[in-house]
Design a protein around this motif. Structure first.
Motif, short mmCIF file in Angstrom:
data_model
loop_
_atom_site.label_atom_id
_atom_site.label_comp_id
_atom_site.label_asym_id
_atom_site.label_seq_id
_atom_site.Cartn_x
_atom_site.Cartn_y
_atom_site.Cartn_z
N MET A 48 0.86 -1.20 0.00
CA MET A 48 0.00 0.00 0.00
C MET A 48 0.89 1.23 0.00
O MET A 48 1.80 1.36 0.81
CB MET A 48 -0.88 0.00 1.26
N ARG A 49 0.66 2.12 -0.92
CA ARG A 49 1.52 3.30 -1.01
C ARG A 49 1.24 4.26 0.14
O ARG A 49 0.11 4.36 0.63
CB ARG A 49 1.30 4.02 -2.34
N PRO A 50 2.25 5.00 0.61
CA PRO A 50 2.03 6.00 1.66
C PRO A 50 1.02 7.04 1.22
O PRO A 50 0.99 7.47 0.07
CB PRO A 50 3.43 6.61 1.84
N GLY A 51 0.16 7.46 2.16
CA GLY A 51 -0.81 8.49 1.87
C GLY A 51 -2.04 7.96 1.15
O GLY A 51 -2.80 8.72 0.59
N ALA A 52 -2.25 6.61 1.16
CA ALA A 52 -3.43 6.06 0.49
C ALA A 52 -4.69 6.51 1.18
O ALA A 52 -4.69 6.93 2.32
CB ALA A 52 -3.34 4.54 0.49
N TRP B 200 -1.64 -6.55 6.75
CA TRP B 200 -1.05 -7.34 5.68
C TRP B 200 -0.29 -6.51 4.65
O TRP B 200 0.80 -6.90 4.21
CB TRP B 200 -2.14 -8.18 5.00
N PRO B 201 -0.81 -5.36 4.18
CA PRO B 201 -0.04 -4.58 3.19
C PRO B 201 1.32 -4.14 3.71
O PRO B 201 2.24 -3.92 2.91
CB PRO B 201 -0.94 -3.35 2.93
N ASP C 245 4.46 -2.33 -3.22
CA ASP C 245 5.13 -1.30 -4.00
C ASP C 245 6.65 -1.41 -3.93
O ASP C 245 7.35 -0.60 -4.53
CB ASP C 245 4.70 0.09 -3.51
N ARG C 246 7.15 -2.44 -3.21
CA ARG C 246 8.59 -2.63 -3.10
C ARG C 246 8.96 -4.08 -3.37
O ARG C 246 9.09 -4.89 -2.44
CB ARG C 246 9.06 -2.21 -1.71
N PRO C 247 9.13 -4.47 -4.65
CA PRO C 247 9.50 -5.86 -4.98
C PRO C 247 10.80 -6.29 -4.32
O PRO C 247 10.97 -7.47 -3.98
CB PRO C 247 9.62 -5.84 -6.51
N GLY D 53 11.10 -4.57 8.14
CA GLY D 53 10.43 -4.10 9.35
C GLY D 53 10.48 -2.59 9.49
O GLY D 53 9.47 -1.95 9.81
N GLN D 54 11.64 -2.00 9.21
CA GLN D 54 11.76 -0.55 9.35
C GLN D 54 10.96 0.19 8.30
O GLN D 54 10.39 1.25 8.56
CB GLN D 54 13.24 -0.15 9.28
N TYR D 55 10.88 -0.37 7.08
CA TYR D 55 10.06 0.26 6.05
C TYR D 55 8.58 0.23 6.45
O TYR D 55 7.86 1.20 6.21
CB TYR D 55 10.26 -0.47 4.72
N ALA D 56 8.16 -0.88 7.04
CA ALA D 56 6.77 -0.98 7.49
C ALA D 56 6.47 0.06 8.56
O ALA D 56 5.41 0.69 8.56
CB ALA D 56 6.49 -2.38 8.01
N VAL D 57 7.40 0.26 9.49
CA VAL D 57 7.23 1.26 10.54
C VAL D 57 7.09 2.65 9.92
O VAL D 57 6.18 3.42 10.25
CB VAL D 57 8.41 1.22 11.53
#
Length: 642
Positions: free
Chosen positions: A1-5, A35-36, A42-44, A124-128
């Protein structure tokens, strides 16, 4: 899910008490929402990291399963009963080589685990970051009503705990739960094939009782955790609120009262935190008891089998090693469940925030506002913050392009509500507001607010430099443009005399500056924005007469050739307005120029003007008396009253 959705359409009400079924339903929904972030589409590159981390984890589980076998074979080799003949090459059948293989497998398994953690760290850090960003953006999209009803301290605490909880949940859910379940299956298969059904049954019952007790105890502890979080949020809210109102606390000497209120919240936090640790002790003891009984039964069964000659000492050691090894994922499952439940508790409120609907939203297909002249029109506008208390009851008037219209009236008449509706902090409930014939509800909020400049009564500045606060009107402005805006707002001289000049910090909410200085910064900010439409909302009502006159001169410069809506309490600031609208009880009581309204001796505007003039004259007389008294003391050496 892209930021700001876009936020979720369904809004989930936050309740203090929930039934068990509702609680589990909410947990399931939270996992769906997560889950997203667990699998960032958005990050393969991050998805591949998750895949490789999972592969290395599975390999490590297989290697870990071999460790007890090497231990068993080494034990039997020391008893001159090699049990690995046919399974291993001849050079590995020696006890020393088996011991080396045993430790080598343990080292390899540890290395694979660390490689897994290294691969997954960025996920993990990207998810945060992604969740924190989305929450921050969503909060700025929510209505003014939402923020007026929330406490800033509590809101920041919810976000802080939620962003910390997301990493734990993502890590444990993706990389540990399924592989640990696979390890259980492998262990059960080994016991069943190698030692019979009775060993499998004892293992299964032990694991089932362990997990059942862990889940029940953890569910009990969650309610305690929620209570602790509530107390923590309350304490943090009171602390921030007290510090933000530092001057007010000092004015009334209520430091002890504030400290007492904070300590009361911390006392409740202390009790809840103590219960959390006490319940953890009971949980750990219960887990140790269940697993200890299961291990004792299986070890006794193996010892009897060794005495009967059905098993070797290596088998006894193998069963013990397998059980000890099984204790680690069992304990980990309890830890994972507790962490996931506690993490879900921490981020539950954050997802509730994300599910709060925007009260004011752009319509599908909303277009950019096209401003030609900037004429404003209020057409039969009705509005109420609370349906039981209408504020505006059919307001209709126009602000012609390039003209100035002032709105005055008693407190509570609905003056400031007009500016909030024009800015679309709220939407009108009946009627319409248009700019150059375009309904503000049909255009994007960004384009609407881009063409309007606001100078409010209570100017709150960012805790940054003066230059930053002025440049906030147009972030891409050059230093020369910032300086020119400051000069136009008549604050350039003041800034140049500061030791740090434009780099001077203004303090929390701009408290290092006086009221007049803050207003000038706000005016400079608006000049830099250079909007075609200007709103002056009680811009000088909190200032002294001299400062008011200076600020008014700056405002006259700003509003020149701009469509200007002035909301004023002091009537002396609106004398030159092209039209004056007098509001009373949500309706237009009078309208006209200053001269026309003053001709109505019994009119509301004339009576307000006379009262304010009398108040100003009384203030001037009092000032003259004080100056006379001071002069008497200086010239005669005795008080004037004597």
């Amino acid at each position: 899910m892209r930021p700001g959705a876009s936020p979720a359409e369904a809004s989930v009400a936050t309740t203090t008490k929930k039934t068990v079924s509702a609680e589990h339903s909410n947990l399931l929904q939270t996992l769906v929402n997560l889950w997203p972030y667990m699998w960032p589409s958005d990050r393969p590159d991050l998805k591949m990291r998750v895949v490789w981390a999972s592969v290395f984890l599975l390999i490590s589980k297989i290697v870990l399963l071999l460790v007890p076998y090497f231990f068993k074979w080494a034990t039997d080799a020391l008893n001159n009963k090699p049990d690995a003949v046919g399974l291993l090459p001849t050079f590995l059948l020696g006890a020393v080589m088996l011991v080396l293989a045993y430790n080598g497998a343990r080292i390899l398994q540890a290395g694979l685990n660390q490689l897994r953690d290294a691969l997954f760290a960025s996920v993990g850090q990207y998810a945060v970051r992604q969740l924190a960003y989305r929450t921050f953006v969503h909060l700025h999209r929510l209505s003014l009503r939402f923020h007026l009803e929330r406490r800033t301290g509590g809101l920041s605490r919810v976000i802080e705990r939620g962003t910390k909880g997301i990493e734990t949940i993502v890590r444990f859910t993706i990389l540990n739960s399924v592989p640990t379940f696979i390890e259980f299956l492998l262990t059960a298969a080994v016991f069943w094939q190698g030692y019979g059904l009775q060993y499998l049954l004892v293992t299964a019952v032990t694991v089932w009782l362990y997990i059942w007790f862990t889940v029940r105890a953890s569910d009990w502890r969650i309610s305690i955790r929620r209570s602790m979080n509530d107390s923590d949020t309350e304490a943090n809210t009171k602390a921030i609120d007290s510090l933000l109102n530092f001057e007010t606390v000092k004015y009334f000497g209520n430091e002890e009262m504030e400290a007492r209120r904070f300590d009361q919240s911390m006392e409740r936090y202390e009790k809840s935190a103590t219960q959390v640790w006490t319940s953890l002790g009971w949980l750990n003891f219960g887990q140790a008891l269940i697993f200890g009984v299961g291990m004792a039964i299986m070890m006794a069964m193996s010892a009897l089998a060794v005495q009967r000659g059905e098993q070797t000492v290596g088998d006894f050691v193998f069963i013990n090693a397998m059980l000890i090894q099984l204790a680690i994922p069992l304990n980990f499952i309890g830890f994972v469940y507790r962490e996931i439940r506690q993490g879900l508790t921490d981020i539950e409120q954050m997802f509730d925030l994300l599910e709060v609907e925007q009260e004011v939203q752009d319509k599908p297909g909303a277009v950019e506002l096209a401003v030609a002249d900037g004429a404003i029109s209020f057409k039969d506008v009705h509005f109420a913050y609370d349906p039981a208390r209408p504020i505006l009851k059919g307001i209709s008037f126009e602000v012609p392009a390039g003209k100035t219209v002032a709105v005055v009236g008693p407190s509570g008449a609905g003056k400031s509500t007009l500016s909030r509706l024009l800015y679309r902090f709220y939407d009108v409930q009946e009627g319409a507001i248009t700019i150059d014939g375009q309904d503000v509800r049909d255009v994007t909020q960004k384009s609407l607010r881009k063409v309007i400049g606001m100078v409010p009564q209570d100017t709150v500045l960012f805790n940054d430099t003066i230059a930053y606060n002025i440049r906030y009107g147009r972030p891409g402005a050059s230093d020369e443009e910032v300086t020119a805006a400051a000069e136009a707002a008549q604050i350039g001289t003041f800034i140049r005399h500061l030791p740090d000049g434009f780099k001077a910090m203004v303090g929390e909410r701009g408290l290092k500056l006086s009221g007049g200085e803050k207003q000038r910064v706000a005016i400079a900010r608006t000049i830099l924005k250079s909007p075609p439409i200007l709103i002056l909302d009680e811009a000088t009502s909190a200032l002294d007469t001299r400062t008011e006159q200076e600020i008014q001169a700056a405002l006259d410069v700003v509003s020149k050739n701009r469509t200007t809506l002035v909301i004023a309490h002091r009537l002396s600031t609106v004398i030159s307005a092209d039209e004056i609208i007098v509001l009373k009880d949500g309706v237009i009581a009078e309208r006209g120029t200053h001269g026309e309204l003053m001709q109505r001796d019994d009119g509301l505007y004339a009576s307000m003007w006379n009262r304010q003039r009398e108040a100003v004259q009384a203030e001037e007389r009092l000032k003259q008396v004080r100056e006379s008294d001071d002069l008497g003391i200086v010239t005669r050496g005795v008080p004037a009253a004597e």
